[in-house]
Scaffold this active site. Structure first.
Site, short mmCIF file in Angstrom:
data_model
loop_
_atom_site.label_atom_id
_atom_site.label_comp_id
_atom_site.label_asym_id
_atom_site.label_seq_id
_atom_site.Cartn_x
_atom_site.Cartn_y
_atom_site.Cartn_z
N LEU A 116 0.82 -1.15 0.12
CA LEU A 116 0.15 0.00 0.06
C LEU A 116 0.95 1.23 0.06
CD1 LEU A 116 -2.58 -1.07 2.84
CD2 LEU A 116 -2.88 -1.48 0.20
N ALA A 139 -0.12 4.41 -1.68
CA ALA A 139 -0.85 5.67 -2.67
C ALA A 139 -1.06 6.56 -1.90
CB ALA A 139 -2.09 4.88 -3.14
N GLY A 140 -0.90 6.54 -0.63
CA GLY A 140 -1.47 7.79 0.16
C GLY A 140 -0.56 9.12 0.12
N ARG A 164 0.00 13.89 7.47
CA ARG A 164 0.51 14.10 8.69
C ARG A 164 2.06 14.44 8.66
NH1 ARG A 164 -1.70 8.86 11.26
NH2 ARG A 164 -2.02 8.20 9.17
N LYS A 192 4.59 10.42 0.95
CA LYS A 192 5.13 9.83 1.83
C LYS A 192 6.09 8.70 1.91
CE LYS A 192 2.50 7.48 5.32
NZ LYS A 192 1.68 7.54 6.72
N SER A 216 2.62 -2.39 4.21
CA SER A 216 2.20 -0.92 4.31
C SER A 216 3.51 -0.26 3.92
CB SER A 216 1.99 -0.41 5.59
OG SER A 216 0.58 -0.87 5.80
N GLU A 250 -10.10 1.23 14.91
CA GLU A 250 -8.93 2.39 14.53
C GLU A 250 -8.96 3.32 15.57
OE1 GLU A 250 -7.16 2.81 11.86
OE2 GLU A 250 -7.61 0.66 11.76
N TYR A 310 43.51 23.68 -7.88
CA TYR A 310 42.37 23.26 -8.49
C TYR A 310 42.71 22.21 -9.75
CZ TYR A 310 38.27 22.71 -11.30
OH TYR A 310 37.20 22.27 -12.19
N ARG A 339 56.58 33.56 -17.24
CA ARG A 339 56.51 34.56 -16.36
C ARG A 339 57.37 35.81 -16.71
NH1 ARG A 339 59.37 30.72 -11.83
NH2 ARG A 339 61.66 31.53 -12.32
C1 UD1 Z 1 -3.31 1.78 9.11
C2 UD1 Z 1 -4.17 0.68 9.74
C3 UD1 Z 1 -4.11 0.52 11.28
C4 UD1 Z 1 -2.81 0.05 11.67
C5 UD1 Z 1 -1.51 0.98 10.85
C6 UD1 Z 1 -0.22 0.31 11.00
C7 UD1 Z 1 -6.10 1.06 8.45
C8 UD1 Z 1 -7.58 1.81 8.04
N1 UD1 Z 1 -5.59 1.33 9.47
O1 UD1 Z 1 -3.36 2.98 9.79
O2 UD1 Z 1 -5.09 -0.21 11.82
O3 UD1 Z 1 -2.38 0.01 12.99
O4 UD1 Z 1 -1.98 1.27 9.43
O5 UD1 Z 1 0.69 1.06 10.61
O6 UD1 Z 1 -5.87 0.49 7.34
N2 UD1 Z 1 -2.88 4.13 1.58
C9 UD1 Z 1 -3.20 3.69 0.20
N3 UD1 Z 1 -4.64 4.12 -0.10
C10 UD1 Z 1 -5.27 4.80 0.52
C11 UD1 Z 1 -4.93 5.19 1.80
C12 UD1 Z 1 -3.76 4.61 2.46
O7 UD1 Z 1 -2.34 3.09 -0.66
O8 UD1 Z 1 -6.38 5.18 -0.10
C13 UD1 Z 1 -1.57 3.53 1.86
C14 UD1 Z 1 -0.68 4.56 2.53
O9 UD1 Z 1 0.25 5.06 1.62
C15 UD1 Z 1 0.00 3.87 3.79
C16 UD1 Z 1 -0.70 2.62 4.13
O10 UD1 Z 1 -1.71 2.70 3.11
O11 UD1 Z 1 1.40 3.43 3.09
C17 UD1 Z 1 -1.62 2.79 5.38
O12 UD1 Z 1 -2.28 4.04 5.54
P1 UD1 Z 1 -2.34 5.03 6.67
O13 UD1 Z 1 -3.22 6.25 6.15
O14 UD1 Z 1 -1.08 5.44 7.16
O15 UD1 Z 1 -2.85 4.12 7.67
P2 UD1 Z 1 -2.76 4.50 9.33
O16 UD1 Z 1 -3.57 5.51 9.87
O17 UD1 Z 1 -1.34 4.39 9.84
CA CA Z 2 0.58 4.64 8.64
#
Ligand code: UD1
Ligand code: CA
Length: 484
Positions: free
Chosen positions: A24, A26-27, A31, A38, A117, A176, A388, A462
């Site tokens: 994962l 895509a986020g 924060r 990220k 993740s 969550e 140099y 010189r």
């Molecule tokens: C998430 C978990 C949480 C866990 C934590 C561990 C969920 C709802 N919660 O929370 O239970 O304890 O990870 O680190 O899953 N991402 C996507 N697409 C999206 C949203 C997010 O690819 O639409 C990716 C982000 O880039 C990231 C990962 O998913 O790499 C986790 O997303 P993030 O928003 O950081 O979740 P947490 O709030 O940390």
């Molecule tokens: Ca996270």
């Protein structure tokens, strides 16, 4: 794709394989308050996602790895292109559950998919394999890696099923952080953000995810309750090392994990025979290699793909980026080296600056306030002070006097300087390129050399010295007379 009846398909060679890893990524990482995605923020000199991909690649070949990208997808893709993994686009980021919905076509033909993740970078191949094997052995629909960090704030909390009054390894739900009620926040066991899924039940039920939560997102963690309701087995597996599952959500966590990784790297090097004094003051990137009996003094930075041989001494405040350093090299304090080669037994510094394309020969010396760029210095040659050397080919046993300058730039183009073996360049010479100084030739101190010097010649460029005897005392007498 090969027909299912073909020989290779039978042996499984051309099949997509039974096991895929989805990451994962895509986020946006709200924060971090950053314009950069990220997963491209770096720890130990490497993007977060690159750390995760490296661990995944120890478990499956890159064609079985799928990074789900969305925010600044092109940048992420570009940064990871050389790894050979696949990318799936999640056009809108509507949650971790939505990410897997979007990856359905890429993943559905695998039997098992492991979800990592992109912002949990310390995860190790051993743990990935452990989750995979546990998941398979128990024939679970979903297996969740859990941990008990000393501070569970921010993570989803795990609630296990009670069977006959005892806590089982089956999970009932994940709550969550923002949805915690009453005493639920005291629950220490958290979701590490890594799961194994049997793809069949995952994709049979993922469509039922809802967005009725604090973020109005599809939470992957809600699959626990959904699968549970459907009578599927959802298990928790506790990580043996809870520090492996730390996630990066803020810049404070970024700095903490960076420090942790660098500490780990320094320990690995020390165990392998490198001395590092005050390792907590040194920054050593993950991919750096250092040979045995090399001593690294405090406040040294070793960056990128730097490789250092054995028996070297790297003194304080040196910053070495993407360099190859041989054996027995001495780097005195304050040297800045970039994209260069330093061969066995060479000595640098203090305060030498090697810019990209420098190649310092065996036993050669480069001293203080010497700058080199695209310059090769042959075996045993010396440039010890205030010099140099740019676009220069310098042979063996050459002595470059203090203050020598290669004038390599005419305002439009760069030109080369060649100094052949055994030549002696007197102090404060300016060598106007393109120019060649022949083998064994001498250049007189203070010369401006604009024409090639043949082998074994002496070149002087010189003005002749003029000396006026008695000039100073005559002047003083004149001034006295005028009463000044
Ligand atoms: C998430 C978990 C949480 C866990 C934590 C561990 C969920 C709802 N919660 O929370 O239970 O304890 O990870 O680190 O899953 N991402 C996507 N697409 C999206 C949203 C997010 O690819 O639409 C990716 C982000 O880039 C990231 C990962 O998913 O790499 C986790 O997303 P993030 O928003 O950081 O979740 P947490 O709030 O940390
Ligand atoms: Ca996270």
């Amino acid at each position: 794709m090969a027909k299912p009846t073909s020989k290779s398909a039978k042996s499984g060679k051309n099949k997509p394989g039974r096991f895929a890893i989805a990451i994962l990524a895509a986020g946006k990482g709200t924060r971090l308050k950053s314009r950069r995605p990220k997963v491209l923020h770096e720890i130990a000199g490497k993007p977060l996602l690159a750390h995760v991909v490296a661990a995944a690649r120890e478990v499956v070949p890159p064609q079985n790895i799928f990074a789900i990208v969305g925010y600044e997808a092109e940048r992420v893709r570009e940064a990871l292109a050389s790894t050979g993994i696949n990318f799936v686009l999640q056009r809108e980021q509507r949650g971790t559950g939505h990410a897997l919905m979007e990856a359905r076509n890429a993943l559905k033909n695998f039997k098992t998919v492991l979800v990592l993740s992109g912002d949990v970078p310390l995860i190790g191949a051993k743990t990935i394999k452990r989750v995979r094997d546990f998941h398979r052995a128990h024939r679970a629909a979903m297996t969740i890696l859990t941990a008990e960090p000393s501070d569970p704030t921010g993570y989803g909390r795990i609630f296990r099923k009670q069977v006959k009054g005892k806590v089982s390894n089956e999970v009932e739900r994940i709550v969550e952080q923002k949805s915690l009620r009453g005493t639920e926040g005291e629950q220490r066991e958290v979701n590490a953000g890594m799961y194994a899924f049997a793809t069949k039940p995952l994709y049979a039920h993922i469509g039922k995810l809802k967005t009725d939560n604090a973020h109005h997102e599809y939470y992957l963690t809600d699959m626990v309750a959904l699968l549970g309701k459907a009578g599927e087995k959802v298990l928790a597996l506790r990580a043996s090392d809870s520090s492996e599952v730390f996630g990066v959500n803020t810049r404070i966590e970024l700095a903490e994990l960076d420090a942790r990784l660098r500490d780990q790297k320094a320990r690995e090097l020390m165990l392998a025979g490198t001395t590092i004094f005050r390792p907590q003051t040194c920054d050593i990137d993950a991919d750096v290699e250092v040979g045995p009996d090399t001593v690294i003094e405090p406040f040294v930075q070793l960056i990128g793909k730097t490789k250092i041989g054995a028996d070297c001494r790297i003194r304080s405040y040196s910053v070495i980026t993407n360099c190859e350093i041989g054996d027995g090299v001495l780097i005195r304090p304050g040297c800045i080296l970039e994209d260069s080669v330093v061969r066995n037994g060479a000595q640098l510094g203090p305060y030498s600056h090697l810019r990209p394309g420098s190649d310092i020969g065996e036993g050669a010396h480069v001293g203080n306030f010497v700058e080199t760029k695209k310059a090769r210095l042959g075996k045993g040659s010396k440039a010890n002070h205030l010099t140099y050397l740019g676009d220069a080919e310098i042979g063996e046993g050459v002595n470059v006097g203090a203050g020598t300058i290669t004038c390599n730039y005419d305002g439009v183009n760069k030109h080369g300087t060649t100094i052949e073996d055994g030549a002696f360049i007197g102090s404060d010479a300016t060598l106007v390129a393109p120019i060649r100084i022949g083998k064994g030739a001498y250049v007189g101190a203070g010369s401006c050399i604009t024409e090639d010097v043949p082998a074994d010649a002496l070149a002087l460029g010189r003005g002749r010295q003029v000396t006026k005897e008695g000039w100073a005392s005559e002047r003083r007498a004149k001034l006295d007379k005028a009463g000044k």
